[in-house]
Design an enzyme around this catalytic site. Structure first.
Site, PDB file in Angstrom:
ATOM      1  N   LYS A 239      20.719  24.179  36.477  1.00  0.00           N
ATOM      2  CA  LYS A 239      19.734  24.659  37.440  1.00  0.00           C
ATOM      3  C   LYS A 239      20.212  24.532  38.879  1.00  0.00           C
ATOM      4  CE  LYS A 239      15.611  24.659  34.622  1.00  0.00           C
ATOM      5  NZ  LYS A 239      14.249  24.150  34.383  1.00  0.00           N
ATOM      6  N   ARG A 279      16.448  20.424  26.824  1.00  0.00           N
ATOM      7  CA  ARG A 279      16.579  21.868  26.639  1.00  0.00           C
ATOM      8  C   ARG A 279      17.861  22.299  27.344  1.00  0.00           C
ATOM      9  NH1 ARG A 279      15.370  26.742  29.246  1.00  0.00           N
ATOM     10  NH2 ARG A 279      14.616  28.398  27.841  1.00  0.00           N
TER      11      ARG A 279
END
Length: 301
Positions: A239, A279
């Site tokens: 991210k 995840r």
């Protein structure tokens, strides 16, 4: 590195399949989209046989590498992403879920905030609904999940993906981020349990409408979310806020393709701070990070 959650909730019944969280689980990501921030377009989005087979090979490789869950997405939820129609999302995901279910007994999660997509995916063999809105976008979603007795992942987000932008700004300035996230997720849990949903996982929504500093604050205090009484998922993989931390002075942040080492570090911290599910796009790296954390935990007991 202890987990305060009630041990009875480590085993979640997800549409007839048990998700055992006595040790942390790895959720591998398969995005059947052309525009996801990291792997968009890798598997295509038209659903033809060759593309489905390529996506299936990737999913099975994740299973063989140690993923307990495969998370299937048909619409990008990156900040600023354009929404797709319900019909298109179903067309992208349902044939793949049917194929994966025939090949494997792995737990399958559908990454959607649309009740109709969730219903079709659960009928096709999915076990978990991963709703980035925490049941706040589609009022029909709780009933669908309750009817199928699916597991649910309830995530915090302050707005729809097409309204979010990469920014240091988060809107509210007078309320601390952990308080905002916890209050939101508490409401989501109350809604879910009012429908009789019993298999719940909470996701603070790292990277969704938070500043870089707020994301790291959430990561540092991840274990506090267990006070709500449910397992916690951390979605950190590649991210933007990881890129900001490793950015060299005077240079732009590295792209997602160059954030693997940062992801491994962040995943390790998440596990040490109580994450029950990671995840990830890179399953093998996450499995090895989990092994080191578990070995350290055993040695400290």
């Amino acid at each position: 590195m202890t987990n305060s959650i009630d041990s009875n909730r480590y085993r979640l019944d997800c549409a007839g399949k048990i998700l055992d969280l006595s040790t942390p689980a790895i959720m591998g990501v398969v995005n059947l989209t052309p525009d996801s921030f990291f792997d968009g377009g890798v598997y295509g989005s038209t659903g033809n046989e060759a593309q489905l087979e390529r996506a299936l090979e990737s999913a099975m490789a994740m299973v063989h590498a140690g993923a307990e869950i495969i998370d299937v997405g048909g619409e990008s939820t990156r900040p600023g992403a354009d929404p797709v129609s319900t019909e298109e999302e179903i067309r992208r995901t349902v044939p793949f879920i049917e194929l994966l279910r025939k090949r494997s007994g792995v737990l399958i999660s559908i990454d959607t905030y649309k009740a109709e997509v969730a219903n079709k995916a659960l009928l096709a063999g999915a076990n978990i609904v991963n709703d980035i809105s925490g049941f706040s976008f589609d009022p029909a979603m709780p009933e669908v999940c309750a009817r199928h007795q699916s597991g649910v992942v309830l995530m915090h987000t302050p707005a729809r993906p097409d309204s979010l932008r990469w920014s240091q700004e988060t809107g509210a300035k007078d309320e601390e981020v952990m308080s905002r996230v916890t209050s939101f997720l508490r409401r989501s849990v109350e809604l879910a349990t009012s429908y009789g949903i019993e298999s719940i996982v909470l996701d603070p929504g790292l990277g969704f409408g938070k500043s870089v500093e707020e994301n790291y604050r959430l990561l540092a205090r991840l274990d506090e979310l267990h006070e709500l009484g449910w397992p916690v998922l951390a979605g950190l993989s590649r991210k933007s806020f990881l890129g900001q931390a490793i950015r060299r002075p005077g240079e732009d942040a590295p792209p997602p393709s160059e954030r693997l080492f940062a992801t491994i570090s962040a995943n390790t911290i998440a596990l040490m701070n109580g994450a029950d599910i990671l995840r990830v796009h890179d399953v093998k790296a996450a499995v090895e990070a989990r092994a080191i954390v578990l070995a350290t935990r055993r040695a400290s007991e």
